[in-house]
Motif scaffolding. Structure first.
Motif, PDB file in Angstrom:
ATOM      1  N   THR A 258      34.329  50.308  22.053  1.00 20.15           N
ATOM      2  CA  THR A 258      34.055  51.661  22.547  1.00 20.15           C
ATOM      3  C   THR A 258      35.276  52.555  22.359  1.00 20.15           C
ATOM      4  N   VAL A 259      35.033  53.834  22.432  1.00 21.70           N
ATOM      5  CA  VAL A 259      36.127  54.800  22.391  1.00 21.70           C
ATOM      6  C   VAL A 259      37.098  54.518  23.532  1.00 21.70           C
ATOM      7  N   GLU A 260      36.589  54.215  24.702  1.00 17.16           N
ATOM      8  CA  GLU A 260      37.445  53.937  25.865  1.00 17.16           C
ATOM      9  C   GLU A 260      38.352  52.734  25.609  1.00 17.16           C
ATOM     10  N   GLU A 261      37.795  51.656  25.022  1.00 12.10           N
ATOM     11  CA  GLU A 261      38.602  50.485  24.702  1.00 12.10           C
ATOM     12  C   GLU A 261      39.661  50.836  23.660  1.00 12.10           C
ATOM     13  N   ALA A 262      39.288  51.592  22.650  1.00  9.50           N
ATOM     14  CA  ALA A 262      40.259  51.996  21.625  1.00  9.50           C
ATOM     15  C   ALA A 262      41.380  52.816  22.249  1.00  9.50           C
ATOM     16  N   ARG A 263      41.039  53.691  23.175  1.00  8.31           N
ATOM     17  CA  ARG A 263      42.080  54.491  23.836  1.00  8.31           C
ATOM     18  C   ARG A 263      43.007  53.615  24.670  1.00  8.31           C
ATOM     19  N   ARG A 264      42.473  52.587  25.305  1.00  7.62           N
ATOM     20  CA  ARG A 264      43.330  51.665  26.066  1.00  7.62           C
ATOM     21  C   ARG A 264      44.287  50.925  25.134  1.00  7.62           C
ATOM     22  N   ARG A 265      43.870  50.733  23.912  1.00  9.98           N
ATOM     23  CA  ARG A 265      44.673  49.991  22.941  1.00  9.98           C
ATOM     24  C   ARG A 265      45.532  50.906  22.065  1.00  9.98           C
ATOM     25  N   SER A 266      45.614  52.173  22.416  1.00  3.98           N
ATOM     26  CA  SER A 266      46.335  53.172  21.615  1.00  3.98           C
ATOM     27  C   SER A 266      47.489  53.784  22.391  1.00  3.98           C
ATOM     28  N   GLY A 267      48.389  54.377  21.646  1.00  3.08           N
ATOM     29  CA  GLY A 267      49.415  55.227  22.221  1.00  3.08           C
ATOM     30  C   GLY A 267      49.206  56.634  21.691  1.00  3.08           C
ATOM     31  N   THR A 268      49.366  57.621  22.542  1.00  2.00           N
ATOM     32  CA  THR A 268      49.197  59.005  22.111  1.00  2.00           C
ATOM     33  C   THR A 268      50.334  59.859  22.633  1.00  2.00           C
ATOM     34  N   GLN A 269      50.648  60.895  21.875  1.00  4.89           N
ATOM     35  CA  GLN A 269      51.664  61.874  22.262  1.00  4.89           C
ATOM     36  C   GLN A 269      51.226  63.236  21.769  1.00  4.89           C
ATOM     37  N   GLY A 270      51.609  64.265  22.509  1.00  6.25           N
ATOM     38  CA  GLY A 270      51.395  65.623  22.035  1.00  6.25           C
ATOM     39  C   GLY A 270      50.056  66.209  22.427  1.00  6.25           C
ATOM     40  N   ASP A 271      49.537  67.067  21.581  1.00  7.62           N
ATOM     41  CA  ASP A 271      48.309  67.837  21.812  1.00  7.62           C
ATOM     42  C   ASP A 271      47.166  66.911  22.239  1.00  7.62           C
ATOM     43  N   ARG A 272      46.771  67.022  23.499  1.00  3.38           N
ATOM     44  CA  ARG A 272      45.764  66.112  24.058  1.00  3.38           C
ATOM     45  C   ARG A 272      44.386  66.319  23.441  1.00  3.38           C
ATOM     46  N   GLY A 273      44.068  67.536  23.054  1.00  3.38           N
ATOM     47  CA  GLY A 273      42.785  67.775  22.403  1.00  3.38           C
ATOM     48  C   GLY A 273      42.686  67.030  21.076  1.00  3.38           C
ATOM     49  N   LEU A 274      43.765  67.072  20.299  1.00  3.62           N
ATOM     50  CA  LEU A 274      43.776  66.382  19.010  1.00  3.62           C
ATOM     51  C   LEU A 274      43.788  64.869  19.185  1.00  3.62           C
ATOM     52  N   THR A 275      44.619  64.359  20.096  1.00  2.00           N
ATOM     53  CA  THR A 275      44.669  62.902  20.274  1.00  2.00           C
ATOM     54  C   THR A 275      43.352  62.380  20.844  1.00  2.00           C
ATOM     55  N   SER A 276      42.755  63.135  21.730  1.00  6.88           N
ATOM     56  CA  SER A 276      41.460  62.731  22.294  1.00  6.88           C
ATOM     57  C   SER A 276      40.392  62.689  21.208  1.00  6.88           C
ATOM     58  N   ALA A 277      40.338  63.720  20.379  1.00  2.18           N
ATOM     59  CA  ALA A 277      39.351  63.756  19.288  1.00  2.18           C
ATOM     60  C   ALA A 277      39.614  62.640  18.280  1.00  2.18           C
ATOM     61  N   ALA A 278      40.875  62.445  17.901  1.00  6.42           N
ATOM     62  CA  ALA A 278      41.215  61.428  16.884  1.00  6.42           C
ATOM     63  C   ALA A 278      40.817  60.026  17.326  1.00  6.42           C
ATOM     64  N   THR A 279      40.854  59.776  18.620  1.00  5.98           N
ATOM     65  CA  THR A 279      40.522  58.436  19.112  1.00  5.98           C
ATOM     66  C   THR A 279      39.013  58.244  19.299  1.00  5.98           C
ATOM     67  N   THR A 280      38.220  59.177  18.750  1.00  8.20           N
ATOM     68  CA  THR A 280      36.759  58.992  18.692  1.00  8.20           C
ATOM     69  C   THR A 280      36.316  58.706  17.267  1.00  8.20           C
ATOM     70  N   LEU A 281      37.248  58.512  16.363  1.00  5.89           N
ATOM     71  CA  LEU A 281      36.976  58.347  14.938  1.00  5.89           C
ATOM     72  C   LEU A 281      35.795  57.401  14.687  1.00  5.89           C
ATOM     73  N   LEU A 282      34.856  57.873  13.904  1.00  5.37           N
ATOM     74  CA  LEU A 282      33.714  57.072  13.477  1.00  5.37           C
ATOM     75  C   LEU A 282      33.618  57.200  11.971  1.00  5.37           C
ATOM     76  N   ALA A 283      33.667  56.076  11.281  1.00  7.84           N
ATOM     77  CA  ALA A 283      33.687  56.123   9.815  1.00  7.84           C
ATOM     78  C   ALA A 283      32.531  55.350   9.205  1.00  7.84           C
ATOM     79  N   VAL A 284      31.436  55.309   9.904  1.00  9.90           N
ATOM     80  CA  VAL A 284      30.227  54.687   9.358  1.00  9.90           C
ATOM     81  C   VAL A 284      29.070  55.631   9.630  1.00  9.90           C
ATOM     82  N   VAL A 285      28.049  55.506   8.834  1.00  8.09           N
ATOM     83  CA  VAL A 285      26.852  56.325   9.024  1.00  8.09           C
ATOM     84  C   VAL A 285      25.963  55.591  10.008  1.00  8.09           C
ATOM     85  N   ARG A 286      25.576  56.281  11.069  1.00  9.55           N
ATOM     86  CA  ARG A 286      24.725  55.658  12.103  1.00  9.55           C
ATOM     87  C   ARG A 286      23.359  56.244  12.037  1.00  9.55           C
TER      88      ARG A 286
END
Length: 151
Positions: free
Chosen positions: A123-151
Motif C-alpha cells: 500500500t501507499v501507507e506501507e511505502a511511506r513507512r519504508r521511505s524517507g522524505t524531505q522538503g515540499d510535502r505536497g510533492l513527497t506525498s504525491a511521489a509516494t503514490t507512484l503507480l507504474a502499471v495499468v489497472r
C-alpha cells in the motif's frame, strides 16, 4: 502509456520496457508465493526501477509548481540510483543530472519498496513507512503514490 508521462506517442523502448516489467513483476510474485529469492540482481531489477520511475511526471501532474522546480527520488540498493523530475513548460519531465537550483523535495525508498509500490504489491501507507522524505510535502506525498502499471 497511461501511466507514463510521454509526449503524443510512447517510444518503442518504453513499450518494450513495460513488457519487461510486467514479466519481471509476475515472476517476482511467483517467487514470493513459493518463498524463493527474488531476481534482484542489478542487471535484472535496475531496468524495472528505471522504467517504473518514468511514471513520476504523471504521478506529480496535479502538483503545480513554478517553472524549474525540481524533486529528487533516490532508490537505495544495488539496483537503485537517483532520478530527478523538473517542472518545465507547464508539466513535469524527467531530468538528467542534478537540477540547476537543487531539488525542493527529496524521497528515498529502498528498491524492494519501490517495485512493490509501483505495482501495488504494498500500500501507499506501507511505502511511506519504508521511505524517507524531505522538503515540499505536497510533492513527497504525491511521489509516494507512484503507480507504474495499468489497472
Amino acid at each position: 502509456m497511461s501511466w507514463a508521462a510521454t509526449d503524443l506517442a510512447s517510444p518503442a523502448w518504453l513499450d518494450i520496457a513495460r513488457e519487461y516489467t510486467e514479466f519481471w513483476v509476475h515472476q517476482q510474485q511467483i517467487r514470493d508465493a513459493v518463498s524463493r529469492p527474488g531476481a534482484d540482481d542489478p542487471d535484472l531489477l535496475g531496468p524495472v526501477i528505471d522504467t517504473f520511475l518514468r511514471a513520476l511526471p504523471r504521478t506529480l501532474q496535479a502538483e503545480i509548481r513554478p517553472e524549474g522546480t525540481a524533486m529528487r527520488f533516490v532508490v537505495t540498493g544495488p539496483a537503485g540510483g537517483v532520478w530527478h523530475v523538473t517542472r518545465q513548460a507547464g508539466r513535469w519531465r524527467m531530468a538528467p543530472g542534478d537540477p540547476a537550483n537543487g531539488p525542493v523535495a527529496h524521497v528515498t525508498m529502498d528498491q524492494d519498496a519501490l517495485w512493490r509500490l509501483a505495482s501495488r504489491g504494498i500500500t501507499v501507507e506501507e511505502a511511506r513507512r519504508r521511505s524517507g522524505t524531505q522538503g515540499d510535502r505536497g510533492l513527497t506525498s504525491a511521489a509516494t503514490t507512484l503507480l507504474a502499471v495499468v489497472r
